[in-house]
Scaffold this motif. Structure first.
Motif, PDB file in Angstrom:
ATOM      1  N   LYS A  37      -8.661   0.145   6.223  1.00 34.63           N
ATOM      2  CA  LYS A  37      -8.860  -0.632   4.984  1.00 34.63           C
ATOM      3  C   LYS A  37      -7.166  -0.759   4.365  1.00 34.63           C
ATOM      4  CE  LYS A  37     -10.388   2.723   1.967  1.00 34.63           C
ATOM      5  NZ  LYS A  37     -11.639   3.143   0.920  1.00 34.63           N
ATOM      6  N   HIS A  38      -6.472   0.266   4.948  1.00 38.73           N
ATOM      7  CA  HIS A  38      -4.905   0.485   4.339  1.00 38.73           C
ATOM      8  C   HIS A  38      -4.225  -0.459   4.640  1.00 38.73           C
ATOM      9  CE1 HIS A  38      -6.645   3.071   1.514  1.00 38.73           C
ATOM     10  NE2 HIS A  38      -6.930   4.112   2.450  1.00 38.73           N
ATOM     11  N   VAL A  62      -5.560   7.562   8.738  1.00 40.39           N
ATOM     12  CA  VAL A  62      -5.352   6.504   7.747  1.00 40.39           C
ATOM     13  C   VAL A  62      -6.159   5.343   8.230  1.00 40.39           C
ATOM     14  CG1 VAL A  62      -3.689   4.585   7.213  1.00 40.39           C
ATOM     15  CG2 VAL A  62      -2.737   6.864   7.892  1.00 40.39           C
ATOM     16  N   ARG A 111      -0.140   0.982   8.897  1.00 41.98           N
ATOM     17  CA  ARG A 111      -0.681   2.417   9.057  1.00 41.98           C
ATOM     18  C   ARG A 111       0.201   3.526   9.621  1.00 41.98           C
ATOM     19  NH1 ARG A 111      -5.030  -0.956  10.930  1.00 41.98           N
ATOM     20  NH2 ARG A 111      -4.844   0.256  12.923  1.00 41.98           N
ATOM     21  N   ARG A 141      -3.595   7.207   1.333  1.00 43.63           N
ATOM     22  CA  ARG A 141      -4.230   6.209   0.594  1.00 43.63           C
ATOM     23  C   ARG A 141      -3.062   5.056   0.562  1.00 43.63           C
ATOM     24  NH1 ARG A 141      -6.475   9.888  -4.077  1.00 43.63           N
ATOM     25  NH2 ARG A 141      -8.508   9.970  -3.292  1.00 43.63           N
ATOM     26  N   ARG A 142      -3.158   3.981   0.201  1.00 42.38           N
ATOM     27  CA  ARG A 142      -2.160   2.699   0.363  1.00 42.38           C
ATOM     28  C   ARG A 142      -0.825   3.198  -0.274  1.00 42.38           C
ATOM     29  NH1 ARG A 142      -1.258  -1.760   3.317  1.00 42.38           N
ATOM     30  NH2 ARG A 142      -0.061  -3.139   2.132  1.00 42.38           N
ATOM     31  N   ASP A 143      -0.704   3.702  -1.456  1.00 39.31           N
ATOM     32  CA  ASP A 143       0.424   4.041  -2.267  1.00 39.31           C
ATOM     33  C   ASP A 143       1.415   4.952  -1.573  1.00 39.31           C
ATOM     34  OD1 ASP A 143      -0.882   2.501  -4.445  1.00 39.31           O
ATOM     35  OD2 ASP A 143      -1.480   4.478  -5.181  1.00 39.31           O
TER      36      ASP A 143
END
Length: 130
Positions: free
Chosen positions: A56-57, A53, A63, A93-95
């Motif tokens: 940037k997320h 992870v 994270r 990914r962020r989702d």
């Protein structure tokens, strides 16, 4: 009390060289994560999995939450679909944070098994083309 190792036992990738080795393999993209897969050519060894992870997320708390959700999804369902002798890296990914857990589990199982099925279907056809 003895501990029995189940068929679904999945090892862990821990060192940077292991992650870099898998990065050179096949990439399976999805809306919640990217799955990188590489065959180690050791069919008698259990599969191994690692989680990534990037910063940037989100912050460390977010994270870690993403990583914990992915680990649990692999533990509960996706580990059974992993092929022996293969290494897997799940790049979040962020989702992943907002997705329902059932969707996360289904997505992991789908990404793990999708290419395996296609790969096995292509093998029998290859000798006929020669």
């Amino acid at each position: 009390m003895t501990k029995t190792v189940e068929k679904s036992a999945v090892g862990r990738l821990k060192s940077r060289p292991q992650f870099l080795f898998v990065r050179e393999g096949e990439r399976r993209k999805g809306p919640l994560f990217l799955l990188e897969v590489r065959d180690r050519q050791m069919p008698d060894e259990p599969p191994r999995v690692g989680f990534t992870v990037t910063k940037k997320h989100g912050n460390a708390v977010e994270r870690n939450r993403m990583r914990r959700r992915l680990k649990e999804a692999v533990r509960l369902s996706a580990g059974f679909a992993m092929e022996p002798g293969h290494d897997y890296v799940v790049v979040a990914r962020r989702d992943v944070l907002g997705a329902p857990f059932e969707t996360l589990q289904a997505g992991l199982k789908d990404r793990i098994t999708t290419r395996q099925k296609k790969h096995k279907q292509q093998h029998p056809a290859a000798p006929g083309k020669e």
